[in-house]
Write a protein that holds these residues in place. Structure first.
Motif, PDB file in Angstrom:
ATOM      1  N   LYS A   1      -4.165   0.994  -9.846  1.00  0.00           N
ATOM      2  CA  LYS A   1      -2.720   0.798  -9.701  1.00  0.00           C
ATOM      3  C   LYS A   1      -2.314  -0.654  -9.478  1.00  0.00           C
ATOM      4  O   LYS A   1      -1.165  -1.020  -9.736  1.00  0.00           O
ATOM      5  CB  LYS A   1      -2.193   1.639  -8.523  1.00  0.00           C
ATOM      6  N   PHE A   2      -3.233  -1.477  -8.985  1.00  0.00           N
ATOM      7  CA  PHE A   2      -2.867  -2.838  -8.615  1.00  0.00           C
ATOM      8  C   PHE A   2      -3.941  -3.821  -9.058  1.00  0.00           C
ATOM      9  O   PHE A   2      -5.120  -3.645  -8.758  1.00  0.00           O
ATOM     10  CB  PHE A   2      -2.654  -2.940  -7.099  1.00  0.00           C
ATOM     11  N   LYS A   3      -3.506  -4.853  -9.770  1.00  0.00           N
ATOM     12  CA  LYS A   3      -4.407  -5.919 -10.189  1.00  0.00           C
ATOM     13  C   LYS A   3      -3.865  -7.253  -9.662  1.00  0.00           C
ATOM     14  O   LYS A   3      -2.701  -7.587  -9.890  1.00  0.00           O
ATOM     15  CB  LYS A   3      -4.520  -5.989 -11.712  1.00  0.00           C
ATOM     16  N   PHE A   4      -4.752  -7.979  -8.979  1.00  0.00           N
ATOM     17  CA  PHE A   4      -4.423  -9.326  -8.521  1.00  0.00           C
ATOM     18  C   PHE A   4      -5.303 -10.307  -9.290  1.00  0.00           C
ATOM     19  O   PHE A   4      -6.526 -10.268  -9.191  1.00  0.00           O
ATOM     20  CB  PHE A   4      -4.662  -9.453  -7.014  1.00  0.00           C
ATOM     21  N   ILE A   5      -4.665 -11.155 -10.080  1.00  0.00           N
ATOM     22  CA  ILE A   5      -5.378 -12.153 -10.871  1.00  0.00           C
ATOM     23  C   ILE A   5      -5.161 -13.505 -10.192  1.00  0.00           C
ATOM     24  O   ILE A   5      -4.071 -14.074 -10.250  1.00  0.00           O
ATOM     25  CB  ILE A   5      -4.863 -12.206 -12.329  1.00  0.00           C
ATOM     26  N   GLU A   6      -6.192 -14.012  -9.537  1.00  0.00           N
ATOM     27  CA  GLU A   6      -6.071 -15.271  -8.796  1.00  0.00           C
ATOM     28  C   GLU A   6      -6.319 -16.428  -9.755  1.00  0.00           C
ATOM     29  O   GLU A   6      -7.423 -16.945  -9.878  1.00  0.00           O
ATOM     30  CB  GLU A   6      -7.059 -15.302  -7.630  1.00  0.00           C
TER      31      GLU A   6
ATOM     32  N   SER B   1       0.829  -1.209   0.000  1.00  0.00           N
ATOM     33  CA  SER B   1       0.000   0.000   0.000  1.00  0.00           C
ATOM     34  C   SER B   1       0.864   1.259   0.000  1.00  0.00           C
ATOM     35  O   SER B   1       0.549   2.244  -0.691  1.00  0.00           O
ATOM     36  CB  SER B   1      -0.945   0.001   1.200  1.00  0.00           C
ATOM     37  N   ASP B   2       1.954   1.238   0.770  1.00  0.00           N
ATOM     38  CA  ASP B   2       2.872   2.393   0.780  1.00  0.00           C
ATOM     39  C   ASP B   2       3.481   2.599  -0.601  1.00  0.00           C
ATOM     40  O   ASP B   2       3.580   3.732  -1.094  1.00  0.00           O
ATOM     41  CB  ASP B   2       3.990   2.175   1.804  1.00  0.00           C
ATOM     42  N   PHE B   3       3.913   1.504  -1.230  1.00  0.00           N
ATOM     43  CA  PHE B   3       4.542   1.611  -2.537  1.00  0.00           C
ATOM     44  C   PHE B   3       3.551   2.137  -3.580  1.00  0.00           C
ATOM     45  O   PHE B   3       3.928   2.907  -4.476  1.00  0.00           O
ATOM     46  CB  PHE B   3       5.085   0.248  -2.963  1.00  0.00           C
ATOM     47  N   LEU B   4       2.302   1.761  -3.447  1.00  0.00           N
ATOM     48  CA  LEU B   4       1.287   2.170  -4.427  1.00  0.00           C
ATOM     49  C   LEU B   4       0.894   3.642  -4.301  1.00  0.00           C
ATOM     50  O   LEU B   4       0.111   4.147  -5.106  1.00  0.00           O
ATOM     51  CB  LEU B   4       0.050   1.280  -4.306  1.00  0.00           C
ATOM     52  N   GLN B   5       1.437   4.359  -3.315  1.00  0.00           N
ATOM     53  CA  GLN B   5       1.231   5.807  -3.244  1.00  0.00           C
ATOM     54  C   GLN B   5       1.987   6.531  -4.367  1.00  0.00           C
ATOM     55  O   GLN B   5       1.685   7.670  -4.695  1.00  0.00           O
ATOM     56  CB  GLN B   5       1.712   6.344  -1.890  1.00  0.00           C
ATOM     57  N   HIS B   6       2.956   5.836  -4.966  1.00  0.00           N
ATOM     58  CA  HIS B   6       3.759   6.430  -6.034  1.00  0.00           C
ATOM     59  C   HIS B   6       3.106   6.186  -7.395  1.00  0.00           C
ATOM     60  O   HIS B   6       2.111   5.464  -7.515  1.00  0.00           O
ATOM     61  CB  HIS B   6       5.173   5.840  -6.009  1.00  0.00           C
ATOM     62  N   ASP B   7       3.684   6.791  -8.432  1.00  0.00           N
ATOM     63  CA  ASP B   7       3.169   6.607  -9.803  1.00  0.00           C
ATOM     64  C   ASP B   7       3.687   5.279 -10.344  1.00  0.00           C
ATOM     65  O   ASP B   7       4.668   5.216 -11.100  1.00  0.00           O
ATOM     66  CB  ASP B   7       3.608   7.765 -10.699  1.00  0.00           C
ATOM     67  N   VAL B   8       3.036   4.214  -9.946  1.00  0.00           N
ATOM     68  CA  VAL B   8       3.438   2.863 -10.340  1.00  0.00           C
ATOM     69  C   VAL B   8       2.191   2.025 -10.601  1.00  0.00           C
ATOM     70  O   VAL B   8       1.079   2.403 -10.230  1.00  0.00           O
ATOM     71  CB  VAL B   8       4.285   2.168  -9.243  1.00  0.00           C
ATOM     72  N   GLN B   9       2.414   0.885 -11.230  1.00  0.00           N
ATOM     73  CA  GLN B   9       1.376  -0.126 -11.363  1.00  0.00           C
ATOM     74  C   GLN B   9       1.990  -1.478 -10.989  1.00  0.00           C
ATOM     75  O   GLN B   9       3.166  -1.733 -11.281  1.00  0.00           O
ATOM     76  CB  GLN B   9       0.827  -0.181 -12.792  1.00  0.00           C
ATOM     77  N   VAL B  10       1.192  -2.336 -10.346  1.00  0.00           N
ATOM     78  CA  VAL B  10       1.660  -3.649  -9.913  1.00  0.00           C
ATOM     79  C   VAL B  10       0.646  -4.693 -10.349  1.00  0.00           C
ATOM     80  O   VAL B  10      -0.571  -4.497 -10.207  1.00  0.00           O
ATOM     81  CB  VAL B  10       1.848  -3.707  -8.374  1.00  0.00           C
ATOM     82  N   VAL B  11       1.156  -5.790 -10.903  1.00  0.00           N
ATOM     83  CA  VAL B  11       0.305  -6.905 -11.342  1.00  0.00           C
ATOM     84  C   VAL B  11       0.832  -8.187 -10.703  1.00  0.00           C
ATOM     85  O   VAL B  11       2.021  -8.500 -10.828  1.00  0.00           O
ATOM     86  CB  VAL B  11       0.324  -7.058 -12.879  1.00  0.00           C
ATOM     87  N   ILE B  12      -0.038  -8.908 -10.008  1.00  0.00           N
ATOM     88  CA  ILE B  12       0.330 -10.194  -9.414  1.00  0.00           C
ATOM     89  C   ILE B  12      -0.619 -11.265  -9.936  1.00  0.00           C
ATOM     90  O   ILE B  12      -1.843 -11.098  -9.885  1.00  0.00           O
ATOM     91  CB  ILE B  12       0.291 -10.151  -7.874  1.00  0.00           C
ATOM     92  N   VAL B  13      -0.035 -12.357 -10.437  1.00  0.00           N
ATOM     93  CA  VAL B  13      -0.819 -13.482 -10.958  1.00  0.00           C
ATOM     94  C   VAL B  13      -0.418 -14.722 -10.173  1.00  0.00           C
ATOM     95  O   VAL B  13       0.768 -15.065 -10.115  1.00  0.00           O
ATOM     96  CB  VAL B  13      -0.551 -13.715 -12.460  1.00  0.00           C
TER      97      VAL B  13
END
Length: 491
Positions: A357-362, A324-336
């Motif tokens: 900013k963040f997508k979790f694909i289960e 959550s702290d990291f996502l305060q920046h101009d970034v995008q994160v994808v976890i599969v």
């Protein structure tokens, strides 16, 4: 038997192209194929799972039963992986099931008996098929009893004289621990006294049986081989690995560049090479396609990808506290990935909090894994432990810079820019702590924002690293010859 051309039986519980659950299957396909390409006669033995595609069309080359009690009937079908002959050992009571190891996250209660039988049958079939290998290469706990049975059951059998054994350790956290009563299909265990395998008065581990009786033991990276001789790194078998340290080596797994190469990958939106313009444009196109597929804003922000099982081994517990702290920046994160429910629940909650900013694909999605490797700028592997790891190697092939912890094969494959700027291929941190991961991710983001030319140079260097199976296979050949030169344990 001469040693110019080696005959090898490779014994594994799964093989890519036939049936797969993890990295062991990749090795069980790629290493035998590479050894065959070097002129060796390598054949593969796997369980004849009923859901292997094409199994029932394959010819039956042997119908028999175990020579030893309980004389279990079995038959062998012959398949092929490329130029590699595959022997699939069929036994309906053990392998005619919906899955290989477990259903609904519950391991089959007779897994010990199933793989004890498979190990026994892999040896029992050899004289009946008239195939006498110089060496048998077992893999992980499922086949740990192969070296043990070769030593104990066949010690006086003329056919098996001179056959040596090697055991690969892909992940020592899985040991195959069972009670003596669960292994009653092996007469050798009826005495309930098998010191080579015992972990208590009532239980044994099939991995220990292999470690204590194989002629040579090989870990899937040099650093992992060292870690196995420590109590922490061995997951409780440090004493056994220390006893066998003279016969323990580490050989880094290879990468199948036919499957993982952005130049000709048919699964990704745009192909590209390591040439600067092609690389920059290709990754930009792949990132945009990934953003559109996942309904993320199509902005040129740094993208961080992760494809893994949701387990403590993969270091999810280091990422979730700081994400959550990291996502305060101009970034995008994808976890599969799929795995532990608690981890998935945490990731879903963070995804709901940061939908842009963040997508979790289960899911387990091979095509999406390729899209992430091609579209992300950085790949996260903050593993608690990692015997070898393949995703960091795949990532480098795609110019996606890995962010890894300094353990196992990750330490052997990724060079950090702070420690070795001229040879940097990614970012490395040491301590297993969330804030150390956050600092390393922020380091990568700062360079992405402030020095894109340097990032491009590191991407090109990473893409030019060669972790081919051809190189690994040469090291395995040297290991095989050293095993054959060793005074046999069976005399």
């Amino acid at each position: 038997m001469g040693t110019d051309k080696l005959a090898v039986l490779f014994v594994a519980s799964e093989a890519d192209g036939l049936i797969k659950s993890g990295g062991l299957a990749d090795v069980a396909r790629a290493l035998p194929e590479s050894l065959v390409s070097l002129g060796q006669d390598v054949r593969l033995s796997i369980p004849g799972y009923s859901n292997i595609q094409g199994l029932y069309e394959a010819p039956v080359v042997l119908k028999s039963e175990l020579d030893f009690w309980p004389h279990t009937p079995y038959q062998v079908r012959q398949l092929a992986l490329g130029e590699v002959v595959v022997y699939a050992i069929e036994c309906e009571r053990y392998f005619d099931r919906p899955q290989m190891y477990a259903e609904h996250n519950q391991a089959y209660i007779d897994n010990g008996e199933r793989f004890a039988f498979f190990s026994a049958a892999s040896l029992d079939m050899l004289p009946k098929l008239d195939f006498k290998p110089h060496l048998i290469h077992a893999n992980d706990w499922h086949t740990g009893l192969v070296p043990y049975l070769l030593r104990q059951r066949y010690r006086e059998n003329p056919y098996f004289q001179g056959i040596h054994s090697v055991l690969s350790i892909h992940n020592a956290v899985f040991k195959g621990v069972f009670s003596y009563d669960e292994l009653r299909c092996l007469p050798e265990f009826h005495t309930k006294h098998v010191p080579e395998a015992a972990v208590s008065a009532s239980h044994v581990t099939m991995l220990k049986a292999g470690v204590m009786t194989a002629d040579k033991i090989v870990a899937v990276s040099p650093t992992y081989a060292k870690e196995l001789t420590t109590e922490l790194g061995s997951h409780g078998m440090g004493r056994e690995f220390q006893q066998r340290s003279a016969d323990l080596v580490g050989i880094l797994n290879g990468c199948d560049y036919q499957m993982w190469n952005p130049k000709n990958d048919t699964l990704i939106p745009t192909n590209y090479t390591d040439e600067a313009q092609s690389l920059a444009q290709g990754k930009s196109d792949c990132k945009r396609a990934l953003q559109e597929r996942l309904e993320l804003p199509t902005e040129p922000h740094a993208m961080y990808g992760m494809v893994c099982r949701l387990t403590h081994q993969k270091g999810i517990q280091y990422l979730t506290p700081i994400l959550s702290d990291f996502l305060q920046h101009d970034v995008q994160v994808v976890i599969v990935g799929t795995g532990e429910l608690a981890m998935a629940t945490q990731l879903r909650a963070i995804s709901d909090q940061f939908p842009d900013k963040f997508k979790f694909i289960e899911a387990y999605d091979n095509e999406l894994a390729h899209w992430v490797e091609a579209g992300a700028d950085f790949f996260l592997m903050p593993s608690e432990f990692e015997p070898c790891g393949l995703n960091q190697i795949y990532s480098m092939a795609y110019g996606t810079l890995p962010i890894v912890r300094s353990v196992g094969g990750l330490k052997d494959t990724v060079n950090d820019m702070l420690l070795d700027s001229a040879n940097a291929t990614g970012f490395v941190f040491d301590e297993p702590e969330p804030d150390k991961l956050l600092i390393t991710m922020l380091r990568s983001l700062l360079l992405y924002e402030q020095n894109p030319q340097w990032i491009l140079e590191v991407q090109q260097r990473a893409m030019n690293k060669d972790f081919s199976w051809h190189n690994a296979a040469q090291h395995y050949l040297e290991l095989y010859h050293s095993a054959l030169a060793k005074e046999s344990l069976y005399r």
